[in-house]
Design an enzyme around this catalytic site. Structure first.
Site, PDB file in Angstrom:
ATOM      1  N   ASP A  53      15.890  25.950  20.721  1.00 39.87           N
ATOM      2  CA  ASP A  53      15.419  24.775  19.991  1.00 39.87           C
ATOM      3  C   ASP A  53      14.222  24.219  20.761  1.00 39.87           C
ATOM      4  O   ASP A  53      14.022  24.566  21.937  1.00 39.87           O
ATOM      5  CB  ASP A  53      16.549  23.748  19.907  1.00 39.87           C
ATOM      6  CG  ASP A  53      16.130  22.488  19.161  1.00 39.87           C
ATOM      7  OD1 ASP A  53      15.419  22.617  18.151  1.00 39.87           O
ATOM      8  OD2 ASP A  53      16.500  21.392  19.602  1.00 39.87           O
TER       9      ASP A  53
ATOM     10  N   ASP B 289      20.507  21.555  21.663  1.00 47.42           N
ATOM     11  CA  ASP B 289      21.171  20.356  22.176  1.00 47.42           C
ATOM     12  C   ASP B 289      21.562  19.370  21.088  1.00 47.42           C
ATOM     13  O   ASP B 289      22.070  18.294  21.390  1.00 47.42           O
ATOM     14  CB  ASP B 289      20.261  19.637  23.183  1.00 47.42           C
ATOM     15  CG  ASP B 289      19.114  18.896  22.504  1.00 47.42           C
ATOM     16  OD1 ASP B 289      18.653  19.373  21.450  1.00 47.42           O
ATOM     17  OD2 ASP B 289      18.694  17.855  23.029  1.00 47.42           O
TER      18      ASP B 289
ATOM     19  N   CYS C  50      50.925  39.328  39.479  1.00 43.72           N
ATOM     20  CA  CYS C  50      51.809  38.152  39.453  1.00 43.72           C
ATOM     21  C   CYS C  50      51.708  37.459  38.094  1.00 43.72           C
ATOM     22  O   CYS C  50      52.717  37.097  37.479  1.00 43.72           O
ATOM     23  CB  CYS C  50      51.414  37.168  40.552  1.00 43.72           C
ATOM     24  SG  CYS C  50      51.517  37.803  42.235  1.00 43.72           S
TER      25      CYS C  50
ATOM     26  N   CYS D  49      48.006  47.073  41.468  1.00 45.72           N
ATOM     27  CA  CYS D  49      47.522  45.738  41.866  1.00 45.72           C
ATOM     28  C   CYS D  49      46.000  45.680  41.956  1.00 45.72           C
ATOM     29  O   CYS D  49      45.364  44.795  41.398  1.00 45.72           O
ATOM     30  CB  CYS D  49      48.140  45.332  43.202  1.00 45.72           C
ATOM     31  SG  CYS D  49      49.809  44.668  43.055  1.00 45.72           S
TER      32      CYS D  49
ATOM     33  N   CYS E 236      50.517  51.960  42.706  1.00 48.61           N
ATOM     34  CA  CYS E 236      50.640  50.540  42.344  1.00 48.61           C
ATOM     35  C   CYS E 236      49.326  50.038  41.747  1.00 48.61           C
ATOM     36  O   CYS E 236      48.258  50.282  42.302  1.00 48.61           O
ATOM     37  CB  CYS E 236      50.995  49.722  43.575  1.00 48.61           C
ATOM     38  SG  CYS E 236      50.878  47.963  43.282  1.00 48.61           S
TER      39      CYS E 236
ATOM     40  N   ASP F 256      49.069  35.069  43.418  1.00 49.18           N
ATOM     41  CA  ASP F 256      47.844  35.446  44.108  1.00 49.18           C
ATOM     42  C   ASP F 256      47.102  36.619  43.494  1.00 49.18           C
ATOM     43  O   ASP F 256      46.040  36.990  43.974  1.00 49.18           O
ATOM     44  CB  ASP F 256      48.162  35.788  45.574  1.00 49.18           C
ATOM     45  CG  ASP F 256      48.756  34.593  46.312  1.00 49.18           C
ATOM     46  OD1 ASP F 256      48.370  33.460  45.995  1.00 49.18           O
ATOM     47  OD2 ASP F 256      49.613  34.812  47.179  1.00 49.18           O
ATOM     48  N   CYS F 257      47.665  37.263  42.466  1.00 45.93           N
ATOM     49  CA  CYS F 257      46.954  38.384  41.871  1.00 45.93           C
ATOM     50  C   CYS F 257      47.325  38.482  40.394  1.00 45.93           C
ATOM     51  O   CYS F 257      48.251  37.823  39.923  1.00 45.93           O
ATOM     52  CB  CYS F 257      47.267  39.701  42.586  1.00 45.93           C
ATOM     53  SG  CYS F 257      48.912  40.342  42.260  1.00 45.93           S
TER      54      CYS F 257
ATOM     55  N   ASP G  84      47.173  50.941  48.869  1.00 46.88           N
ATOM     56  CA  ASP G  84      47.418  49.917  47.841  1.00 46.88           C
ATOM     57  C   ASP G  84      46.935  48.546  48.294  1.00 46.88           C
ATOM     58  O   ASP G  84      46.044  47.956  47.698  1.00 46.88           O
ATOM     59  CB  ASP G  84      48.901  49.861  47.504  1.00 46.88           C
ATOM     60  CG  ASP G  84      49.224  48.660  46.643  1.00 46.88           C
ATOM     61  OD1 ASP G  84      48.545  48.486  45.611  1.00 46.88           O
ATOM     62  OD2 ASP G  84      50.121  47.889  47.000  1.00 46.88           O
TER      63      ASP G  84
ATOM     64  N   THR H 168      12.854  20.457  20.623  1.00 48.99           N
ATOM     65  CA  THR H 168      12.990  19.089  21.115  1.00 48.99           C
ATOM     66  C   THR H 168      14.261  18.928  21.937  1.00 48.99           C
ATOM     67  O   THR H 168      15.365  19.187  21.457  1.00 48.99           O
ATOM     68  CB  THR H 168      13.003  18.102  19.941  1.00 48.99           C
ATOM     69  OG1 THR H 168      11.842  18.312  19.145  1.00 48.99           O
ATOM     70  CG2 THR H 168      13.036  16.670  20.451  1.00 48.99           C
TER      71      THR H 168
END
Length: 756
Positions: free
Chosen positions: A454, A651, A18, A412, A410, A14-15, A737, A456
């Protein structure tokens, strides 16, 4: 030797802390060349050469995370036959205290990946359903983290109740209550330490809790453990919201489709469709696959995919996107892509890959955190022992302050500050059709101060249309009908434009006899008994004299960048038709938006000077015309040497060198595969205004990152001072924290509400 890539889903991540633990643990294994972890996508990609993938899974599972491999096949760069990569379908026993749900199916297929490095990987067919098993599925209160926090909270409440009746047992009651939450935390700390991350948040939490018990603050230690678990739960909820922003795209594609086959219609899973299948879509239904209209005409609401507020008219031959909503008429479609490669699947796949690419700021924060956390431990230890040893201060008081500093320090919130904002920025862009290939590109867009387009297919629609019909005899309808009759057998772009103009007016096209194409001049034939010729002014002038007024009209149209075709009937000029590749409807507004932001714009085109100048004058843009691909690349270099940060928008294949040379290359929707592959970003829906929107999104994301870093470090600084002077203790420390982490994540998620 050939390197292989294996992708995994990771549950409970989750972070960014981790992700850092997982990355460090896996990178230390033999045979692992590289590890890339994307928190927002919940994925990990391991580049390896003969690594023990069972050990990879055990290492990640030991850290307390769920893991399962996504099926894929690998192939050698030499083109050797493909061999199946490691894949499996089994459950993991992750041991006690993991705090995550592991009752999950290991089905699902990986996305096809574009590989730009030595490793080569070809993913097996996949679909939007790959996202059906991401961590965080279901209500948050059913997760393992929620259950652990609930049990720990109930134990803490019970400890307060029992302590009221048995005060003498207070310390032991609270020690028993905190052990329910601390044992899983300590186990993860030990596993992280053995895997190469000794200074994880779990380690700091464990030291602080045990230290608090030793100095007699067991009640506060139990409360801190509970608050830590609640903070982790809130992080999981916030991370789930970020993932849902991408997963919501996959939900747009319906689960079933009406397949027309063998003279009948039957309902089949949308995943089972193949290229060429014919599908019936009724009014009000979502379109199940990218396709082309075979029969029917009506409007399609493309807002869910493109953000286009006005329904788009569709008829036979027009393309439609999966996930869009059919309007008032039934449409029969032919599928043009496999389910795993439809518009939405491609966007989701490329955004997930982009989330694994770290921005420079994110890499700096990661490096900073590796030194910052050990430094915090050293400072906390000095705070705990120096005052008592050097100044005779109380041990309990200063050990308590040292333990609080461990929690305040910490990293985090600091570590998540950048990737959370970048993930949200990439998700917002994907929803609008702004595909940005990674955090580094998103950060680079913020610095752009010149954009080279560009012409065209980028500033213009890429196909000519009839702009003027000038008659010298007869009426416009008759002139256009005769021209359409001559062009009815041609596939030339100018012929298609004339035929489209006749169809738009509902004209009946008369039959033509003795039709002939005259190379380099035009076409001829007999229509309604008249001998007709349609061709260039030069060729027409050689067959029938044009007077001064007619020639002046032709010159004026040519000066406006238009191609002129003159129609002769029985040797006399009847009129002329002017055609031009017109600017996109939003081109002027899009360029004005860039200019108002202080960004220089210019057109780099291989088209002739006259046409380019005419289009440039209409759009108010600086023009460089008559360029070869190498010239475009050279001009990009010249602008960069002037100190400009240049984005190139194009493109076509001829744009690829300039796209690669620019600080950021942006491919326009509908562009060639080469342009899309070479570019760093893509405007999938072909709106010029989206280039300005992409740069604005980058700037908003970088502002958000700076706010997050200030918030994370500012809160720590405030609580550091208040702890040292004795105003705050362990409870506020853990709130500093987890609270900062939640605030930083919530601030990043504000980006998801952006409309542009």
């Amino acid at each position: 030797m050939l390197a292989t890539k294996t992708r995994y889903r990771i549950e409970g991540m989750d972070c960014a802390s981790c992700a850092l633990k997982i990355e460090t643990a896996v990178r230390r294994l033999d045979g692992v060349a590289d590890v890339s972890v994307a928190v927002a996508a919940g994925t990990m990609t391991v580049t390896h050469d003969g690594a023990d993938l069972v050990l990879v899974e055990k290492r990640v599972a030991g850290l307390g995370y769920g893991i399962f491999a996504l099926p894929a096949t690998t192939k050698a760069a030499t083109g050797a036959p493909a061999a199946p990569a490691y894949a499996h379908d089994h459950a993991h026993a992750h041991g006690p205290g993991c705090g995550h749900d592991h009752d999950h199916s290991h089905e699902g297929n990986d996305h096809k990946r574009h590989d730009h490095h030595a490793a080569a990987v070809v993913a097996a067919p996949s679909s939007a359903n790959d996202h059906a098993h991401l961590a965080g599925d279901g209500p948050w209160w059913t997760s393992g983290k929620a259950r652990l926090a609930l049990v720990c909270g109930a134990a803490l409440a019970a400890a307060y109740g029992l302590g009221h009746f048995y005060p003498v047992l207070d310390p032991w009651i609270f020690i028993a209550a905190l052990s329910l939450g601390l044992i899983p935390i300590a186990r993860r700390a030990v596993m992280a330490g053995l895997a190469g991350t000794p200074f994880s948040i779990e380690t700091l939490m464990t030291i602080a809790a045990i230290g608090a018990v030793i100095i007699g603050a067991s009640e506060e230690a139990a409360a801190v453990v509970f608050l830590f678990l609640v903070g982790e739960l809130l992080e999981g909820v916030a991370a789930g919201r970020a993932r849902n922003s991408i997963r919501a795209l996959t939900a747009l594609v319906p689960k079933t489709a009406r397949l027309i086959a063998n003279g009948g219609t039957r309902e089949v899973p949308a995943e089972s469709l193949t290229i060429g299948d014919v599908i019936l879509v009724r009014p009000g239904e979502r379109i199940p696959a990218d396709g082309a209209v075979l029969e029917g005409a009506g409007s399609v609401n493309e807002a869910p995919v493109t953000g286009e507020s006005v329904p788009v008219a569709k008829q036979a031959g027009d393309a439609v996107f999966a996930g869009t909503v059919n309007g008032e008429a039934a449409l029969t479609l032919r599928a043009t892509t496999a389910p795993s490669d439809n518009t939405i699947a491609r966007v989701v796949r490329l955004v997930e890959e982009a989330q694994e690419s770290k921005a420079p700021t994110e890499r700096f924060i990661d490096r900073f955190a590796r030194w910052y956390t050990p430094l915090v431990v050293v400072v906390a230890a000095l705070v705990a022992v120096v005052p008592p040893l050097a100044f005779g201060a109380g041990w309990d008081e200063w050990i308590y302050k040292g333990l609080a500093l461990l929690l305040i320090g910490c990293p985090c919130a600091l570590v998540i500050s950048t990737p959370a904002a970048i993930a949200a920025g990439l998700a917002v862009g994907a929803r609008r059709g702004l595909l940005i290939k990674g955090g580094a590109v998103l950060e680079a867009l913020c610095t752009i101060n010149a954009v080279a387009f560009d012409k065209t297919g980028t500033l213009t629609e890429g196909k000519p249309v009839v702009t003027d019909i000038v008659t010298f005899a007869g009426d416009e309808a008759g002139l256009l009908a005769w021209a359409a009759a001559l062009e009815s057998g041609s596939t030339h772009p100018l012929a298609n434009a004339i035929l489209a103009a006749a169809e738009a007016r509902g004209l009946a096209i008369p039959p033509v006899r003795e039709a002939a194409a005259l190379g380099g001049e035009g076409v001829s034939g007999t229509v309604d008994g008249a001998v007709l010729f349609l061709g260039s002014p030069k060729a027409a002038g050689a067959r029938a004299g044009l007077d001064a007024e007619q020639e002046a009209t032709i010159r004026a149209l040519n000066a406006a960048g238009k191609t002129v075709a003159v129609l002769l009937a029985d040797g006399r000029a009847q009129g002329l038709i002017a055609l031009r590749d017109e600017p996109r409807a939003d081109a002027r507004a899009g360029l004005d938006a860039l200019k108002s932001a202080g960004i220089r714009t210019l057109m780099l085109t291989g088209d002739n000077e006259r046409t380019a100048r005419a289009i440039g004058a209409d759009l108010g843009i600086e023009v460089r015309a008559g360029l070869m691909p190498a010239d475009k690349q050279r001009i990009i270099g010249e602008l960069q040497r002037e100190g400009l940060k240049v984005a190139k928008v194009g493109d076509g294949i001829n744009d690829a060198p300039a796209l690669a040379a620019a600080n950021v290359g942006i491919a326009m929707g509908g562009g060639t595969d080469v342009a899309l592959e070479t570019a760093d970003a893509a405007v999938l829906h072909g709106r010029v205004g989206d280039v300005a929107a992409m740069i604005a999104l980058s700037q908003a994301t970088m502002r958000n990152i700076h706010q997050n870093i200030t918030l994370a470090l500012g809160l720590k600084a405030v609580f550091l001072v208040t702890t040292l002077i004795g105003l705050t203790g362990l409870w506020p420390a853990i709130l500093a924290d987890t609270g900062a982490t939640v605030l930083v994540t919530a601030n990043a998620l504000r980006l998801l509400g952006r409309k542009a």
